[in-house]
Design an enzyme around this catalytic site. Structure first.
Site, short mmCIF file in Angstrom:
data_model
loop_
_atom_site.label_atom_id
_atom_site.label_comp_id
_atom_site.label_asym_id
_atom_site.label_seq_id
_atom_site.Cartn_x
_atom_site.Cartn_y
_atom_site.Cartn_z
N GLY A 78 -6.56 1.31 4.12
CA GLY A 78 -8.03 1.33 4.06
C GLY A 78 -8.56 1.86 2.74
N GLY A 79 -7.70 2.44 1.91
CA GLY A 79 -8.11 2.82 0.56
C GLY A 79 -8.95 4.09 0.49
N THR A 80 -9.52 4.30 -0.69
CA THR A 80 -10.24 5.54 -1.01
C THR A 80 -11.50 5.70 -0.18
OG1 THR A 80 -9.42 5.39 -3.26
CG2 THR A 80 -11.33 6.82 -2.90
N CYS A 81 -12.30 4.63 -0.09
CA CYS A 81 -13.58 4.72 0.60
C CYS A 81 -13.39 5.26 2.01
CB CYS A 81 -14.24 3.34 0.64
SG CYS A 81 -15.71 3.28 1.65
N GLU A 125 0.86 -1.20 0.00
CA GLU A 125 0.00 0.00 0.00
C GLU A 125 0.89 1.24 0.00
OE1 GLU A 125 -3.57 0.89 -0.05
OE2 GLU A 125 -2.33 2.67 -0.39
N GLY A 137 -0.44 4.41 0.15
CA GLY A 137 -1.10 5.53 0.83
C GLY A 137 -1.57 5.12 2.20
N HIS A 145 -47.50 0.84 7.44
CA HIS A 145 -48.27 2.04 7.13
C HIS A 145 -48.19 2.99 8.30
CE1 HIS A 145 -51.33 4.57 5.39
NE2 HIS A 145 -51.96 4.58 6.56
C1 LIG Z 1 -15.43 11.56 -2.91
C2 LIG Z 1 -15.82 10.13 -3.12
C3 LIG Z 1 -17.01 9.66 -2.57
C4 LIG Z 1 -17.39 8.34 -2.76
N1 LIG Z 1 -18.58 7.93 -2.23
C5 LIG Z 1 -18.99 6.65 -2.43
C6 LIG Z 1 -20.22 6.20 -1.89
O1 LIG Z 1 -20.96 6.93 -1.24
N2 LIG Z 1 -20.58 4.91 -2.11
C7 LIG Z 1 -19.81 4.07 -2.85
O2 LIG Z 1 -20.19 2.92 -3.03
N3 LIG Z 1 -18.62 4.46 -3.36
C8 LIG Z 1 -18.20 5.74 -3.17
N4 LIG Z 1 -16.99 6.14 -3.68
C9 LIG Z 1 -16.20 5.17 -4.48
C10 LIG Z 1 -15.38 4.24 -3.59
O3 LIG Z 1 -14.56 5.01 -2.78
C11 LIG Z 1 -14.56 3.30 -4.45
O4 LIG Z 1 -15.39 2.62 -5.36
C12 LIG Z 1 -13.83 2.24 -3.62
O5 LIG Z 1 -13.04 2.86 -2.63
C13 LIG Z 1 -12.97 1.34 -4.52
O6 LIG Z 1 -12.27 0.42 -3.74
P1 LIG Z 1 -10.97 -0.32 -4.29
O7 LIG Z 1 -10.60 -1.29 -3.24
O8 LIG Z 1 -11.21 -0.77 -5.66
O9 LIG Z 1 -9.88 0.82 -4.43
P2 LIG Z 1 -9.29 1.85 -3.35
O10 LIG Z 1 -10.10 1.93 -2.14
O11 LIG Z 1 -9.03 3.10 -4.11
O12 LIG Z 1 -7.93 1.17 -2.93
C14 LIG Z 1 -6.83 1.17 -3.76
C15 LIG Z 1 -5.59 1.36 -2.93
O13 LIG Z 1 -4.46 1.03 -3.74
C16 LIG Z 1 -3.41 1.90 -3.43
N5 LIG Z 1 -2.50 1.88 -4.58
C17 LIG Z 1 -2.73 2.33 -5.84
N6 LIG Z 1 -1.69 2.07 -6.64
C18 LIG Z 1 -0.77 1.43 -5.86
C19 LIG Z 1 0.52 0.90 -6.12
N7 LIG Z 1 1.07 0.93 -7.32
N8 LIG Z 1 1.19 0.33 -5.09
C20 LIG Z 1 0.63 0.27 -3.85
N9 LIG Z 1 -0.58 0.75 -3.57
C21 LIG Z 1 -1.28 1.32 -4.56
C22 LIG Z 1 -4.09 3.23 -3.17
O14 LIG Z 1 -3.29 4.05 -2.35
C23 LIG Z 1 -5.39 2.79 -2.49
O15 LIG Z 1 -5.25 2.81 -1.08
C24 LIG Z 1 -16.56 7.46 -3.49
C25 LIG Z 1 -15.35 7.91 -4.02
C26 LIG Z 1 -14.98 9.23 -3.84
C27 LIG Z 1 -13.68 9.70 -4.42
#
Ligand SMILES: Cc1cc2nc3c(=O)[nH]c(=O)nc-3n(C[C@H](O)[C@H](O)[C@H](O)COP(=O)(O)OP(=O)(O)OC[C@H]3O[C@@H](n4cnc5c(N)ncnc54)[C@H](O)[C@@H]3O)c2cc1C
Length: 494
Positions: free
Chosen positions: A37-40, A32, A34, A466
């Protein structure tokens, strides 16, 4: 070189699969770059929905006079709201990190992972803005091998080619979620759900919001009728300029001016262009938020060293079991580009677990994938849109029911509607909602489509409390349906 049974790149939904592998006694590596826990967790669903709930509370107070209640907001500690949310997600992320660090079963590599070959990953750097920097860099240059690799590296904000964009200080959702002062004026480029949600958030706390979207409506993924109703309601709150593409931007005296041109789409709704000789629009604000889609992080992975294939937009190609073209390499989540939503990533994570560790591989079933937009009003949908069915020449029928025609909706002074779409045998094809609690109301339709008979009977024949709000969904599925598309009464037969 250290070897593992299982390695995941990305600690969002990929981590769930890693945990299952670890529980089965496999040696597991997590890469990882960043915060954990990722983007979510860190800059997506969780902080955005926490922030938005504050806007909803504020809005409720502002509407109190409609209900003959005299109430006024006397102050908002905006910075405090943002700090509390930022701290909360930071703590959750740190706790995941501590958990992984103290586990015998997991080995965490903090840095960017790049493929050297199908089964070898090299870690580099380890510094990423916003990441907890302790320990960062210690894995720099390390190579690890794994039998099974899962690519779950997600997406990041895309920045469209607007003239001058590199020379101005713009925000993406990532920075916008951490702004401790609402800007006086905010321009948002993009008309999707992130624009809609952040527009609602800042707009509620006093920002003058302008939204520039290329499509004729905001929320182009939603059913057209819902998107049109939503766009109209947003137009009452904000300066909504749909059908405009941002073409240029410049900054002076800390003001940012965006130039936009009228934009049109072909009938297929796919390709479009700036209208020749159209009249330019110019919008000046204190901040610019670019919310114009997401791009996959595949470009960070050196996939050229592997057999993994990507599509024209850079998303990883997989088969229906989520296997890539490289033996033993799987992918899930945003980076496969199916639905860029957390519940889709979680659903795919469960599929990968099944397919990796179960007996019978099973394709991923995307047939009842809902989405929700936490704007004001809320929007939610599942299944086919009416336009898609019309384009396919499908036989279908629709029925629409308004919130204010139900007792609860009336009590709430709720605007909005539920649109039900079925085939001529009564099978549910889709449901589209705009109005209060749409994100909750859609659920029974998803359940019917997934676990029930998938027909109107599931909804009609279930007893609904209801007078609670789900009655509006029940009524939409119970009323007189009207045939649509080519089968429609008021359409010509070809
Ligand atoms: C503002 C915003 C609001 C959102 N709201 C919602 C919502 O209400 N409901 C919903 O369902 N979805 C929502 N989403 C979308 C949701 O966040 C994503 O669909 C979800 O997080 C995707 O999960 P993932 O595991 O695929 O990727 P991510 O959670 O993005 O995880 C990918 C991880 O990989 C890491 N990474 C990337 N490249 C590399 C590399 N080369 N080496 C090591 N690590 C790397 C990144 O740092 C990241 O931590 C929202 C997104 C945003 C931006």
């Amino acid at each position: 070189m250290e070897e593992f049974d299982f390695l995941v790149i990305g600690s969002g939904s990929g981590l769930d699969v890693a945990n299952v592998a670890a529980n089965r006694g496999q040696s597991v590596a997590i890469v990882e770059k960043g915060p954990l826990g990722g983007t979510c967790l860190n800059r997506g669903c969780i902080p955005s929905k926490q922030l938005l709930y504050h806007a909803d509370v504020y809005e409720t107070i502002e509407r109190a006079d409609e209900f003959h209640i005299d109430a006024e907001v006397e102050g908002v500690e905006f910075a405090e709201i943002v700090r509390e949310v930022t701290e909360d997600v930071g703590e959750s992320s740190d706790s995941i990190r501590r958990g992984l660090r103290s586990s015998d079963q997991h080995r965490l590599f903090e840095g960017e992972g790049r493929f050297v070959d199908d089964h070898t990953i090299e870690i580099s750097g380890g510094e990423d803005e916003g990441s907890p920097a302790q320990g960062a860099g210690e894995d720099d240059g390390t190579r690890v091998r794994a039998e099974t690799i899962l690519i779950a590296a997600g997406t990041r904000p895309g920045v469209p080619p607007i003239d001058g964009i590199e020379d101005v200080d713009y925000l993406t959702s990532r920075e916008a979620l951490q702004l401790e002062t609402p800007p006086d004026r905010l321009t948002i480029v993009g008309g999707g759900y992130i624009a809609a949600e952040l527009g609602h958030f800042f707009g509620t706390f006093g920002t003058d919001v302008t939204i520039l979207g290329r499509r004729p409506n905001l929320l182009p993924e939603a059913d057209e009728e819902v998107a049109a109703a939503f766009t109209e309601l947003y137009g009452e709150r904000f300066a909504v300029q749909t059908g405009y593409a941002a073409t240029g931007v410049h900054e002076s005296d800390s003001e940012i001016t965006v130039e936009a041109m009228p934009y049109e789409y072909d009938d297929d709704g796919e390709s479009g262009r700036v209208v020749d000789g159209g009249e330019a629009l110019s919008v000046t604000a204190d901040e610019l938020l670019v919310a114009a889609g997401r791009v996959p992080n595949t470009d960070t992975l050196a996939l050229e060293n592997t057999a993994v294939e990507t599509d024209a937009d850079g998303f990883v190609e997989t088969d229906e079991y989520l296997r890539t073209d490289a033996e033993g390499v799987w992918a899930l989540g945003d980076i496969v580009g199916e639905y860029l939503l957390k519940h889709s990533a979680n659903h795919e994570a469960r599929a990968v677990m099944r397919n990796l560790f179960g007996d019978e591989p099973e394709p991923v079933d995307y047939s009842a994938m809902p989405f929700a937009v936490f704007g004001s009003p809320e929007v939610a949908g599942v299944g086919a849109t009416e336009e898609a069915l019309r384009a396919e020449g499908a036989e279908y029928a629709t029925n629409t029911y308004r919130y204010d025609e139900t007792a609860r909706g009336k009590a709430m002074h709720a605007e909005g509607f539920v649109k039900a779409i079925i085939d001529l045998e009564g099978e549910i094809l889709g449901c589209h909602i705009v109005g209060p609690d749409a994100s909750t109301l859609i659920q029974e339709v998803v359940t019917a489509m997934t676990a029930g008979s998938g027909t109107v009977r599931d909804i009609r024949e279930s007893i609904h409390v209801h007078p609670a709000l789900p009655e509006v969904v029940q009524r939409a599925f119970s009323g007189q349906f009207t045939r649509g598309g080519d089968g429609g009464h008021d359409h010509h037969h070809h």
